[in-house]
Design an enzyme around this catalytic site. Structure first.
Site, PDB file in Angstrom:
ATOM      1  N   ARG A 101      -3.207   1.122  -1.210  1.00 37.85           N
ATOM      2  CA  ARG A 101      -1.784   1.755  -1.599  1.00 37.85           C
ATOM      3  C   ARG A 101      -1.368   2.727  -0.297  1.00 37.85           C
ATOM      4  NH1 ARG A 101      -0.533   4.665  -7.291  1.00 37.85           N
ATOM      5  NH2 ARG A 101      -0.324   2.523  -7.857  1.00 37.85           N
ATOM      6  N   HIS A 128       5.695  -3.491  -5.588  1.00 37.37           N
ATOM      7  CA  HIS A 128       4.406  -3.024  -6.433  1.00 37.37           C
ATOM      8  C   HIS A 128       3.926  -4.323  -7.211  1.00 37.37           C
ATOM      9  CE1 HIS A 128       1.460  -0.876  -8.475  1.00 37.37           C
ATOM     10  NE2 HIS A 128       2.138  -0.081  -9.405  1.00 37.37           N
ATOM     11  N   GLN A 131       1.825  -4.397 -10.375  1.00 36.96           N
ATOM     12  CA  GLN A 131       2.303  -4.244 -11.600  1.00 36.96           C
ATOM     13  C   GLN A 131       3.094  -5.109 -12.141  1.00 36.96           C
ATOM     14  OE1 GLN A 131       2.304  -0.958 -13.077  1.00 36.96           O
ATOM     15  NE2 GLN A 131       3.444  -1.871 -14.909  1.00 36.96           N
ATOM     16  N   ASP A 218      11.743   3.310 -14.652  1.00 38.41           N
ATOM     17  CA  ASP A 218      10.844   4.027 -13.843  1.00 38.41           C
ATOM     18  C   ASP A 218      11.231   5.203 -13.490  1.00 38.41           C
ATOM     19  OD1 ASP A 218       8.540   4.492 -12.386  1.00 38.41           O
ATOM     20  OD2 ASP A 218       9.131   3.072 -10.543  1.00 38.41           O
ATOM     21  N   CYS A 257       6.241   1.581 -16.367  1.00 41.59           N
ATOM     22  CA  CYS A 257       5.209   1.064 -15.547  1.00 41.59           C
ATOM     23  C   CYS A 257       3.995   2.170 -15.488  1.00 41.59           C
ATOM     24  CB  CYS A 257       5.195   1.006 -14.224  1.00 41.59           C
ATOM     25  SG  CYS A 257       6.047   2.221 -13.227  1.00 41.59           S
ATOM     26  N   ARG A 285      -2.875  -4.129 -16.762  1.00 38.42           N
ATOM     27  CA  ARG A 285      -3.267  -4.254 -15.191  1.00 38.42           C
ATOM     28  C   ARG A 285      -4.738  -4.659 -15.112  1.00 38.42           C
ATOM     29  NH1 ARG A 285      -0.497  -0.824 -11.999  1.00 38.42           N
ATOM     30  NH2 ARG A 285      -1.463  -1.918 -10.594  1.00 38.42           N
TER      31      ARG A 285
END
Ligand code: CP
Ligand code: NVA
Length: 299
Positions: A101, A128, A131, A218, A257, A285
């Protein structure tokens, strides 16, 4: 040749859908021991905070018999100027994969270029993809199909939006994104996605939500953008609330998310309401992380 998962479009349609199917299978059989990662060590470099991604990957690796090696940037010589190239070459001599990340997407591309082991994008400023895979599994579980599904994303055209557009493309679902002018998603993701499915980019959240099966949002300010009050002000009409939800289909699902900034991009009432599937998304996830790891490490 090693494969990476830096963006959704690193997989083709068939591969992406087969990973969704694999994740479903692993979820259903979660109580059956399945250890394809025995003897494998997976490095995890996180330059930004994480709850879901870090924990789901660590648990996934453990449950699959592997060893997660968490590396905060402070503990690596990267923080003292060692190059990404040297870090990638050295870590490839010890580890079997890297979950990363970071900020600029170019950094993970540079790492993946030199690493001789698979690199998985655990979030960059641009994408992402892990996700988006969990989101896709969640949509399939709730709606039973992708064809004819209308996804409405309301909010910032950020990493989550870019990956959702790419995932919609590979599944064939239609997607409409509503952002304030100037905050549209990444052009290249949109153009490539349009070759597969209908992608509409507009500036009116109510038009986007109209007749939607999935309403997604988001945060207005992503990690690294904290304190940008000027940007935040431009998003005040891009909130998922009771009025916006009324525009969607009666059985629409609400997705986020997480982490959410309650009262900004989504109200408490909607986030905690009966149409919200955010906890299923978060759980998925774990199952999709397993499918990604298995695909990249055992082929
Ligand atoms: N959705 C998500 O990636 O959450 P974390 O930042 O907690 O990993
Ligand atoms: N867009 C958000 C997603 C967090 C999971 C961010 O980058 O901070």
């Amino acid at each position: 040749m090693k494969r990476d998962y830096l963006r959704v479009f690193d997989l083709d349609r068939e591969e992406f859908l087969s990973l969704i199917e694999k994740a479903r299978e692993l979820k259903i059989n979660r109580n059956i021991s399945y250890c394809p990662l025995i003897g494998k060590s997976i490095g995890m470099i996180f330059e930004k905070p994480s709850t879901r991604t870090r924990v789901s990957f660590e648990v996934a690796i453990y449950q699959m018999g592997g060893h997660p090696v968490y590396l905060s940037p402070r503990e690596l010589q990267l923080s003292r100027g060692e190059t990404i190239k040297d870090t990638a070459l050295v870590l490839s001599r010890y580890l079997d994969a890297l979950v990363v990340r970071t900020f600029e997407h170019e950094k993970i591309e540079e790492l993946a270029k030199w690493a001789t082991i698979p690199v998985i994008n655990a979030l960059t400023d641009l994408h992402h993809p892990c996700q988006a895979m969990a989101d896709t599994l969640t949509i399939f579980e709730k709606k039973g199909k992708f064809e004819g599904i209308k996804i409405a994303y309301v909010g910032d055209g950020n990493n989550v939006a870019n990956s959702l557009i790419e995932a919609a493309a590979l599944t064939g679902a239609n997607i409409t994104v509503a952002t304030p002018s100037g905050y549209e998603p990444h052009k290249e993701s949109i153009e490539r996605a349009k070759k597969f499915t209908e992608v509409t980019i507009i500036n009116n959240p109510f038009d986007a939500a109209d007749d939607a099966d999935v309403l997604y949002t988001d945060v207005w300010l992503s990690m690294g953008e904290e304190g940008n009050e000027d940007k935040k002000r431009k998003f005040k009409d891009f909130q998922i609330n009771r009025d916006l939800l009324k525009k969607a289909k009666a059985d629409a699902i609400v997705m986020h998310c997480l982490p959410a900034h309650r009262g900004e991009e989504i109200t408490d009432e909607v986030l905690d309401g009966h149409q919200s599937v955010v906890l299923d998304q978060a759980e998925n996830r774990l199952h999709t992380s397993k499918a990604i790891l298995e695909f990249l490490l055992t082929q």
